[in-house]
Design a protein around this motif. Sequence first.
Motif, mmCIF file in Angstrom:
data_model
loop_
_atom_site.group_PDB
_atom_site.id
_atom_site.type_symbol
_atom_site.label_atom_id
_atom_site.label_comp_id
_atom_site.label_asym_id
_atom_site.label_seq_id
_atom_site.Cartn_x
_atom_site.Cartn_y
_atom_site.Cartn_z
ATOM 1 N N LEU A 57 -3.881 -9.810 -2.747
ATOM 2 C CA LEU A 57 -2.587 -10.422 -2.472
ATOM 3 C C LEU A 57 -2.111 -11.332 -3.588
ATOM 4 O O LEU A 57 -0.986 -11.205 -4.082
ATOM 5 N N ASN A 58 -2.947 -12.274 -4.011
ATOM 6 C CA ASN A 58 -2.495 -13.278 -4.970
ATOM 7 C C ASN A 58 -2.093 -12.677 -6.305
ATOM 8 O O ASN A 58 -1.304 -13.269 -7.043
ATOM 9 N N ASP A 59 -2.650 -11.518 -6.649
ATOM 10 C CA ASP A 59 -2.343 -10.909 -7.930
ATOM 11 C C ASP A 59 -1.486 -9.657 -7.807
ATOM 12 O O ASP A 59 -1.307 -8.933 -8.774
ATOM 13 N N TRP A 60 -0.960 -9.416 -6.621
ATOM 14 C CA TRP A 60 -0.115 -8.235 -6.454
ATOM 15 C C TRP A 60 1.125 -8.321 -7.343
ATOM 16 O O TRP A 60 1.610 -7.312 -7.869
ATOM 17 N N LEU A 61 1.654 -9.513 -7.540
ATOM 18 C CA LEU A 61 2.863 -9.680 -8.338
ATOM 19 C C LEU A 61 2.552 -9.906 -9.812
ATOM 20 O O LEU A 61 3.451 -10.204 -10.590
ATOM 21 N N ASN A 62 1.318 -9.765 -10.216
ATOM 22 C CA ASN A 62 0.916 -10.068 -11.591
ATOM 23 C C ASN A 62 0.600 -8.814 -12.396
ATOM 24 O O ASN A 62 -0.241 -8.840 -13.287
ATOM 25 N N ALA A 63 1.260 -7.703 -12.104
ATOM 26 C CA ALA A 63 1.011 -6.445 -12.806
ATOM 27 C C ALA A 63 -0.443 -6.011 -12.652
ATOM 28 O O ALA A 63 -1.022 -5.397 -13.536
ATOM 29 N N TYR A 64 -1.046 -6.333 -11.533
ATOM 30 C CA TYR A 64 -2.457 -6.026 -11.330
ATOM 31 C C TYR A 64 -2.712 -5.237 -10.052
ATOM 32 O O TYR A 64 -3.588 -4.374 -10.008
ATOM 33 N N GLY A 65 -1.957 -5.488 -8.984
ATOM 34 C CA GLY A 65 -2.276 -4.953 -7.671
ATOM 35 C C GLY A 65 -2.426 -3.445 -7.633
ATOM 36 O O GLY A 65 -3.300 -2.914 -6.943
ATOM 37 N N LEU A 66 -1.593 -2.715 -8.353
ATOM 38 C CA LEU A 66 -1.657 -1.255 -8.305
ATOM 39 C C LEU A 66 -2.890 -0.694 -8.995
ATOM 40 O O LEU A 66 -3.146 0.509 -8.915
ATOM 41 N N ARG A 67 -3.657 -1.530 -9.662
ATOM 42 C CA ARG A 67 -4.867 -1.054 -10.332
ATOM 43 C C ARG A 67 -6.132 -1.464 -9.574
ATOM 44 O O ARG A 67 -7.239 -1.339 -10.100
ATOM 45 N N ARG A 68 -5.980 -1.899 -8.351
ATOM 46 C CA ARG A 68 -7.129 -2.353 -7.573
ATOM 47 C C ARG A 68 -7.727 -1.175 -6.813
ATOM 48 O O ARG A 68 -7.264 -0.806 -5.726
ATOM 49 N N GLU A 69 -8.796 -0.586 -7.337
ATOM 50 C CA GLU A 69 -9.395 0.595 -6.742
ATOM 51 C C GLU A 69 -10.126 0.289 -5.433
ATOM 52 O O GLU A 69 -10.368 1.189 -4.628
ATOM 53 N N SER A 70 -10.466 -0.972 -5.208
ATOM 54 C CA SER A 70 -11.161 -1.342 -3.970
ATOM 55 C C SER A 70 -10.221 -1.465 -2.780
ATOM 56 O O SER A 70 -10.671 -1.653 -1.646
ATOM 57 N N MET A 71 -8.921 -1.348 -3.005
ATOM 58 C CA MET A 71 -7.951 -1.383 -1.914
ATOM 59 C C MET A 71 -8.216 -0.214 -0.960
ATOM 60 O O MET A 71 -8.520 0.896 -1.384
ATOM 61 N N TRP A 72 -8.103 -0.478 0.353
ATOM 62 C CA TRP A 72 -8.313 0.596 1.323
ATOM 63 C C TRP A 72 -7.404 0.411 2.521
ATOM 64 O O TRP A 72 -6.750 -0.632 2.673
ATOM 65 N N LEU A 73 -7.331 1.436 3.339
ATOM 66 C CA LEU A 73 -6.414 1.460 4.479
ATOM 67 C C LEU A 73 -7.201 1.523 5.786
ATOM 68 O O LEU A 73 -8.037 2.406 5.970
ATOM 69 N N ASP A 74 -6.930 0.568 6.656
ATOM 70 C CA ASP A 74 -7.565 0.543 7.981
ATOM 71 C C ASP A 74 -6.797 1.510 8.879
ATOM 72 O O ASP A 74 -5.660 1.240 9.276
ATOM 73 N N ARG A 75 -7.394 2.636 9.197
ATOM 74 C CA ARG A 75 -6.732 3.676 9.992
ATOM 75 C C ARG A 75 -7.226 3.703 11.431
ATOM 76 O O ARG A 75 -7.030 4.678 12.151
ATOM 77 N N SER A 76 -7.902 2.599 11.830
ATOM 78 C CA SER A 76 -8.432 2.551 13.202
ATOM 79 C C SER A 76 -7.321 2.294 14.208
ATOM 80 O O SER A 76 -6.243 1.834 13.856
#
Length: 636
Positions: A617-636
Motif C-alpha cells: 500500500l505505502n509504495d503503490w503510488l511510488n512507481a513500485y506497486g505493479l512490480r510486487r510479485e508477492s501480491m496475491w488475491l484472496d478468492r475465498s
Amino acid sequence: MRDNENYWQRLRRRPLSRRSFLVGSGVAAAGSAAILAGCGDDDDDDAAAAPAATQAAAATQAAAAATEAAAEEQAAAATEAAAAEEPASEAEPEADKHGGTLRLWKTGEDAGMDPGIFHVLNTEVTHATMTQPYTYQPTKNLFAMDGMTGFEQVDPTTLVWSLRPGMQFHNGDPVTSEAVAFSFGRLPKLYLALGGTHVTSSGFDFVDEFEAADESTIVEHWSRPNADATVYRARHYYSFLNPRMIEEHGKFESAVELPDGTTEDMYSIHDLPEGTTSGPYRLVERNATGTRLERWADYHKHTPADDGFVEDGPYIDEWQTRIIPDQVGAKAAFLAGDLDVFAAVDPLELPEFEGQDHVTVYEVPAGGRASQGMDGGKFHDKRSRQALQKAFDYEGFIKAIRPLGGQLAAPISDLLPHYQKLSQQELATWYRHDPQEARALWAAADFIHPIEKLKVFQYTGPPLQHEISDYVAQSIATSLGIETEVEAVDINSWAARANDQSQDVKDWDILSYGTGDSGGTTGLPNDSHLINYDPRVYGYVAFNHRADSPRKEIAEDSVTLIGMLEAQEAETDVEARAEILTDVQRWILDNHWCNWGLPISSVSYYGFSSRMRDFGLNDWLNAYGLRRESMWLDRS
C-alpha cells in the motif's frame, strides 16, 4: 467559460467533513516517511536478516535520521493500515495464494511500449513484462533485488553491477551483461535521436559509458558524482531488453552522432514482439479494449527471495487491463466489483464507497501535484510569470477545490522532509493573491508574442482535473482582465503537443496537469516534482525553459538553474544538499520559473478491492506497486 463568482463554492459545497466521515466509515490510514537511498550490495551471510543489498549507505542513514521524528508520528497509523491490508495472510496456506486475475484499468491506448521512450498508459506492461535491476521502496528505505544480485559504488564516479545468473528473455535468449549495457546505453541515444523522451535525462546525463565488463558484470563510468543514481536505476526505464529483437523488429528513428565522431542508427521497439522482454509476465493481448498479461511459466528462480519478490515467481496468473475512458466509468466498474484497483478517490466522493464490503479505501500520504506549466517562448519575461503567480486566488482555490483540507505546494514534495524545508508561511510569501500587483506586472512585461487569449491546455481526465483547469482560467481572467479558454484532449495528443518542439512557441500558454489529490515519491527530489522545473528535462522538452532558448533571459536563467541542480546532485551530505535544494526552491519561486504548483490536498485516499493482499500500500503510488510479485488475491 463559467463566470459566476459563486460557482465554485456551490460546486464543491456538500454536507461532509473529514472527521465525520472517518469516524463512520473505518477508512484505513497509512503513514509514510520517504527517505533517500544510498547504495548497497548483496551478501549471503546476511540472509537471515535483511539482505545487505537493501542496507543504506551513510547518506541514507543521515536522511533517515532527519525524518525519524516524522516516521514515529505515523507509526501507529501505519501499523493499523498494515493489519487492514493483509488480514490473516500468515495463516493462509501457501497454495491458496496462487492463481486469479488482477483487474486494472486505464483511460486509453498506449502510444508505444518502449520503456526508453514512453511512460504514459503503458506501465501495466512495462512494469510486469520486463526485468529491472531492483525496486526501491521509499517508505521502507529498501532496495529489493530483481535482475541484479548486488551493486557497489567503488569510487565517486564508478558503479559496478552484478547480474543475476540464469535469466532468459521470453524466446529463450540469455539475458547477458551485453544486453543490459545495451539497454541502459540506448537511453541517452534515444533521447538525442528523438529530441527528448519521457525518460528522466538527469538519470543518465552524468554517465560516460555503460560497459559490459564480463559475463556477469556491468560497470557505469561517470563524468561526475551523482547522489541519486542508484535510486534512478529502480525506475522501469532501466528495463532489460533483447538487442537481437530490437535489431530485427525495431523501428528506425534517426542516426545520432557519438562522442567519438561516429554515428549510430537508433531503433525503437513499441510492440514488444515475443522475446523482447524477460519479466514475470508475457504480453498476450494489446488492442483498443486494453491489454492482457499471462504469467510466464519459465520465469527464472528469484533466489533468495526479497521484499516483494517470490522465489518461484508471482502468485497471480493473469492481469487484465480494461480501457475505460473516464474516471466516472471506472468508479462505476470498481463499485460493481469489476476492478481491483480504482485510483485516487475525491474526498467529497468518499460516501459513495461507504458500506461496500468488497472495496477498501485507504488514507495514503498526501503527496499529489497539480501543476501549471508555462511556455517560456511566450512567458520569457519573468514579470509575466510573476503576474500569473499573483493573479491566482490560492485561498479561494482551497475553499472550492480542497474543502476537506489543502496546503500550498513547494517545488519539492513534502514527502521528502529532509530536503523540503520551506514552511507554509514561507510559501505564502510567494503564493499570495494580489490582482493589483498582478496587473501591474502584466502591463510592464515584455511579450514578443502578445497573448490575445490565454489558453489553458489539459488532458481529458477525472472531473476534478477539469474543475481545476476551469478555476485557473477564471481566476486569471478575473485578476488580469484578459480573455481565457480551456482546451482538453486525450492524454496521448496532450503529451505530443506538450513535447512538440517544431516551433519556438507552443500552441498553448499554460499546460495544466495533475489533480493534487494523491501522489507518491520515488525518493528522488527530481522525481518528486523538481523535474518539472529542470531545463535539462521537462523544462527543456515541454515548457521551453531551456539553455538553448532564443530568449536571452530564459537561456541565461536556465544555465544558472542547471548549475544549482548539478551541485545538489553531486552532494552526498544530506544536510549540505538540503541547503542547496532550499536555495533552488527559493530561486524557482522568486522567478516563478517554468511551473507553478497549485495547492494540493492535505488528505488523500486510494481505493482497492478487499481481496487484494500484500500489495504494498505505502509504495503503490511510488512507481513500485505493479512490480510486487508477492501480491496475491484472496478468492475465498
